[in-house]
Design a protein around this motif. Sequence first.
Motif, PDB file in Angstrom:
ATOM      1  N   VAL A 140       0.865  -1.140  -0.029  1.00  0.00           N
ATOM      2  CA  VAL A 140      -0.013   0.118  -0.070  1.00  0.00           C
ATOM      3  C   VAL A 140       0.934   1.250  -0.111  1.00  0.00           C
ATOM      4  O   VAL A 140       1.544   1.546   1.068  1.00  0.00           O
ATOM      5  CB  VAL A 140      -1.169  -0.100   1.232  1.00  0.00           C
ATOM      6  CG1 VAL A 140      -1.922   1.207   1.210  1.00  0.00           C
ATOM      7  CG2 VAL A 140      -1.751  -1.324   1.024  1.00  0.00           C
ATOM      8  N   LYS A 176       0.055   4.554  -0.562  1.00  0.00           N
ATOM      9  CA  LYS A 176      -0.389   5.969  -0.357  1.00  0.00           C
ATOM     10  C   LYS A 176       0.526   6.768   0.553  1.00  0.00           C
ATOM     11  O   LYS A 176       1.174   6.044   1.322  1.00  0.00           O
ATOM     12  CB  LYS A 176      -1.777   5.735   0.351  1.00  0.00           C
ATOM     13  CG  LYS A 176      -1.729   5.103   1.748  1.00  0.00           C
ATOM     14  CD  LYS A 176      -3.277   5.086   2.216  1.00  0.00           C
ATOM     15  CE  LYS A 176      -3.175   4.415   3.556  1.00  0.00           C
ATOM     16  NZ  LYS A 176      -4.752   3.605   3.675  1.00  0.00           N
ATOM     17  N   ILE A 205      -7.813   0.779  -3.768  1.00  0.00           N
ATOM     18  CA  ILE A 205      -8.259   0.094  -2.140  1.00  0.00           C
ATOM     19  C   ILE A 205      -9.092   1.316  -1.565  1.00  0.00           C
ATOM     20  O   ILE A 205      -9.494   1.232  -0.144  1.00  0.00           O
ATOM     21  CB  ILE A 205      -7.367  -0.231  -1.276  1.00  0.00           C
ATOM     22  CG1 ILE A 205      -5.979   0.661  -1.107  1.00  0.00           C
ATOM     23  CG2 ILE A 205      -6.659  -1.622  -1.888  1.00  0.00           C
ATOM     24  CD1 ILE A 205      -5.172   0.418   0.104  1.00  0.00           C
ATOM     25  N   ARG A 221      -3.193  -6.402   2.418  1.00  0.00           N
ATOM     26  CA  ARG A 221      -2.570  -4.948   2.143  1.00  0.00           C
ATOM     27  C   ARG A 221      -1.874  -4.225   3.151  1.00  0.00           C
ATOM     28  O   ARG A 221      -2.212  -3.955   4.059  1.00  0.00           O
ATOM     29  CB  ARG A 221      -4.061  -4.539   1.840  1.00  0.00           C
ATOM     30  CG  ARG A 221      -4.962  -5.008   0.934  1.00  0.00           C
ATOM     31  CD  ARG A 221      -6.424  -4.266   0.881  1.00  0.00           C
ATOM     32  NE  ARG A 221      -6.848  -3.940   2.274  1.00  0.00           N
ATOM     33  CZ  ARG A 221      -7.703  -4.509   2.797  1.00  0.00           C
ATOM     34  NH1 ARG A 221      -8.313  -5.586   2.363  1.00  0.00           N
ATOM     35  NH2 ARG A 221      -8.183  -3.949   4.110  1.00  0.00           N
ATOM     36  N   LEU A 222      -0.487  -4.315   2.842  1.00  0.00           N
ATOM     37  CA  LEU A 222       0.424  -3.799   3.704  1.00  0.00           C
ATOM     38  C   LEU A 222       1.021  -2.701   3.468  1.00  0.00           C
ATOM     39  O   LEU A 222       1.818  -2.491   2.367  1.00  0.00           O
ATOM     40  CB  LEU A 222       1.361  -4.984   4.048  1.00  0.00           C
ATOM     41  CG  LEU A 222       0.912  -6.125   4.562  1.00  0.00           C
ATOM     42  CD1 LEU A 222       1.935  -7.316   5.087  1.00  0.00           C
ATOM     43  CD2 LEU A 222      -0.186  -6.182   5.616  1.00  0.00           C
ATOM     44  N   GLY A 223       0.931  -1.482   4.402  1.00  0.00           N
ATOM     45  CA  GLY A 223       1.758  -0.233   4.177  1.00  0.00           C
ATOM     46  C   GLY A 223       2.631  -0.120   5.094  1.00  0.00           C
ATOM     47  O   GLY A 223       3.993  -0.389   4.864  1.00  0.00           O
ATOM     48  N   GLN A 224       2.635  -0.062   6.460  1.00  0.00           N
ATOM     49  CA  GLN A 224       3.239   0.496   7.314  1.00  0.00           C
ATOM     50  C   GLN A 224       4.415  -0.828   7.678  1.00  0.00           C
ATOM     51  O   GLN A 224       5.783  -0.540   8.084  1.00  0.00           O
ATOM     52  CB  GLN A 224       2.760   0.850   8.775  1.00  0.00           C
ATOM     53  CG  GLN A 224       1.823   2.174   8.248  1.00  0.00           C
ATOM     54  CD  GLN A 224       1.144   2.513   9.599  1.00  0.00           C
ATOM     55  OE1 GLN A 224       1.817   3.202  10.365  1.00  0.00           O
ATOM     56  NE2 GLN A 224      -0.169   2.400   9.755  1.00  0.00           N
ATOM     57  N   ILE A 284     -12.321  -4.125   5.763  1.00  0.00           N
ATOM     58  CA  ILE A 284     -11.653  -3.414   6.623  1.00  0.00           C
ATOM     59  C   ILE A 284     -12.339  -3.444   7.938  1.00  0.00           C
ATOM     60  O   ILE A 284     -13.506  -3.274   8.005  1.00  0.00           O
ATOM     61  CB  ILE A 284     -11.554  -1.880   6.036  1.00  0.00           C
ATOM     62  CG1 ILE A 284     -10.930  -2.012   4.958  1.00  0.00           C
ATOM     63  CG2 ILE A 284     -10.633  -1.187   6.935  1.00  0.00           C
ATOM     64  CD1 ILE A 284     -11.257  -0.555   4.104  1.00  0.00           C
ATOM     65  N   MET A 316      -4.414  -6.006   7.408  1.00  0.00           N
ATOM     66  CA  MET A 316      -3.480  -4.734   7.141  1.00  0.00           C
ATOM     67  C   MET A 316      -2.142  -5.050   8.034  1.00  0.00           C
ATOM     68  O   MET A 316      -2.169  -6.159   8.611  1.00  0.00           O
ATOM     69  CB  MET A 316      -4.294  -3.543   7.447  1.00  0.00           C
ATOM     70  CG  MET A 316      -5.506  -3.386   6.482  1.00  0.00           C
ATOM     71  SD  MET A 316      -6.645  -2.072   6.836  1.00  0.00           S
ATOM     72  CE  MET A 316      -5.779  -0.820   7.452  1.00  0.00           C
ATOM     73  N   SER A 317      -1.420  -4.016   8.126  1.00  0.00           N
ATOM     74  CA  SER A 317      -0.119  -4.399   9.006  1.00  0.00           C
ATOM     75  C   SER A 317      -0.564  -4.716  10.312  1.00  0.00           C
ATOM     76  O   SER A 317       0.388  -5.287  10.844  1.00  0.00           O
ATOM     77  CB  SER A 317       0.520  -3.005   8.911  1.00  0.00           C
ATOM     78  OG  SER A 317       1.143  -2.633   7.877  1.00  0.00           O
ATOM     79  N   ARG A 321       3.361   5.663   8.858  1.00  0.00           N
ATOM     80  CA  ARG A 321       2.945   6.774   7.835  1.00  0.00           C
ATOM     81  C   ARG A 321       2.560   7.941   8.733  1.00  0.00           C
ATOM     82  O   ARG A 321       1.802   7.766   9.692  1.00  0.00           O
ATOM     83  CB  ARG A 321       1.753   6.144   7.139  1.00  0.00           C
ATOM     84  CG  ARG A 321       1.201   6.849   5.945  1.00  0.00           C
ATOM     85  CD  ARG A 321       0.041   6.051   5.163  1.00  0.00           C
ATOM     86  NE  ARG A 321      -0.963   5.480   6.179  1.00  0.00           N
ATOM     87  CZ  ARG A 321      -1.144   4.148   6.039  1.00  0.00           C
ATOM     88  NH1 ARG A 321      -0.086   3.215   5.463  1.00  0.00           N
ATOM     89  NH2 ARG A 321      -1.904   3.570   6.955  1.00  0.00           N
TER      90      ARG A 321
HETATM   91  C1  LIG Z   1      -3.973   2.284   4.272  1.00  0.00           C
HETATM   92  C2  LIG Z   1      -4.568   1.016   3.831  1.00  0.00           C
HETATM   93  C3  LIG Z   1      -3.937  -0.281   4.176  1.00  0.00           C
HETATM   94  C4  LIG Z   1      -2.722  -0.343   4.790  1.00  0.00           C
HETATM   95  O1  LIG Z   1      -2.652   0.085   6.080  1.00  0.00           O
HETATM   96  P1  LIG Z   1      -1.331  -0.236   6.902  1.00  0.00           P
HETATM   97  O2  LIG Z   1      -1.640   0.020   8.095  1.00  0.00           O
HETATM   98  O3  LIG Z   1      -0.262   0.791   6.247  1.00  0.00           O
HETATM   99  O4  LIG Z   1      -0.816  -1.614   6.428  1.00  0.00           O
HETATM  100  C5  LIG Z   1      -4.739  -1.262   3.862  1.00  0.00           C
HETATM  101  N1  LIG Z   1      -6.154  -1.335   3.261  1.00  0.00           N
HETATM  102  C6  LIG Z   1      -6.667  -0.088   3.153  1.00  0.00           C
HETATM  103  C7  LIG Z   1      -8.015  -0.273   2.674  1.00  0.00           C
HETATM  104  C8  LIG Z   1      -6.110   1.015   3.453  1.00  0.00           C
HETATM  105  O5  LIG Z   1      -6.609   2.090   3.331  1.00  0.00           O
END
Ligand SMILES: *Cc1c(COP(=O)(O)O)cnc(C)c1O
Length: 227
Positions: A25, A27, A71, A212-215, A155, A196-197, A221
Amino acid sequence: MTSAIVTKIVSLRAELPPQVRLIAVTKTRSVAEVRAAYAAGLRDFAESRIQEALPKQAALVDLADICWHFIGHLQSNKAKKAIAQFHWLHTGDRLELLERLNRLAGESTHRPQVCLQVKVRPDPDKYGWSPAELMTALPALTTYTQIDLAGLMTILPLGLSAAETLAAFQDLHQLRATLRQELAQPDALPELSMGMSGDYPLAIQAGATMVRLGQAIFGPRSPRTGG
Ligand SMILES: *Cc1c(COP(=O)(O)O)cnc(C)c1O
């Protein structure tokens, strides 16, 4: 920065079952961070705002085999752009949007892979179908021939315990089983986009096929306003 991203990806890949798709992810992240993750072998990248994604995607067109996932909440007036710019749309959250995606996809050369966003727990702050609403909408959804209904996405609300989180993810898995039975299609909706994370190990335990992993990849972030 780059070596930290590579290290995270290598250890995540070793941790995740091989069939689980790791979606980065991106963003709020820079083009350079996306390139670092790509260099580490990732090909699936997700953005949550069309207007943020477009310039990044333009700066990354040389990476021709990137698979882009949307997403965020998809406004109807952005549906056409979303189909043009993303292979996967994880947030099919209402009939009117899916109907529009189906029509626009029919006019385009793209065939979007769409996940249906479900609220497995009531959450006034989020979009998505309740399980009951999705059951009701199912007959209409099956008439859309220009899009692929690829799976379910969720989510979770903030503040659930680990046990509650696992139970909620398991409920999405069970809802998929119910929908399959209703459709008499044992292979329908193959993807479960959940995790997610903060909660992906529990999502995997409950059968996630996409996390779906960002952090977990890029580090904390910095908050921004407006989601
Ligand atoms: C931002 C986001 C993520 C990732 O979140 P992290 O905490 O960074 O892993 C996953 N899914 C959706 C829909 C998001 O908006």
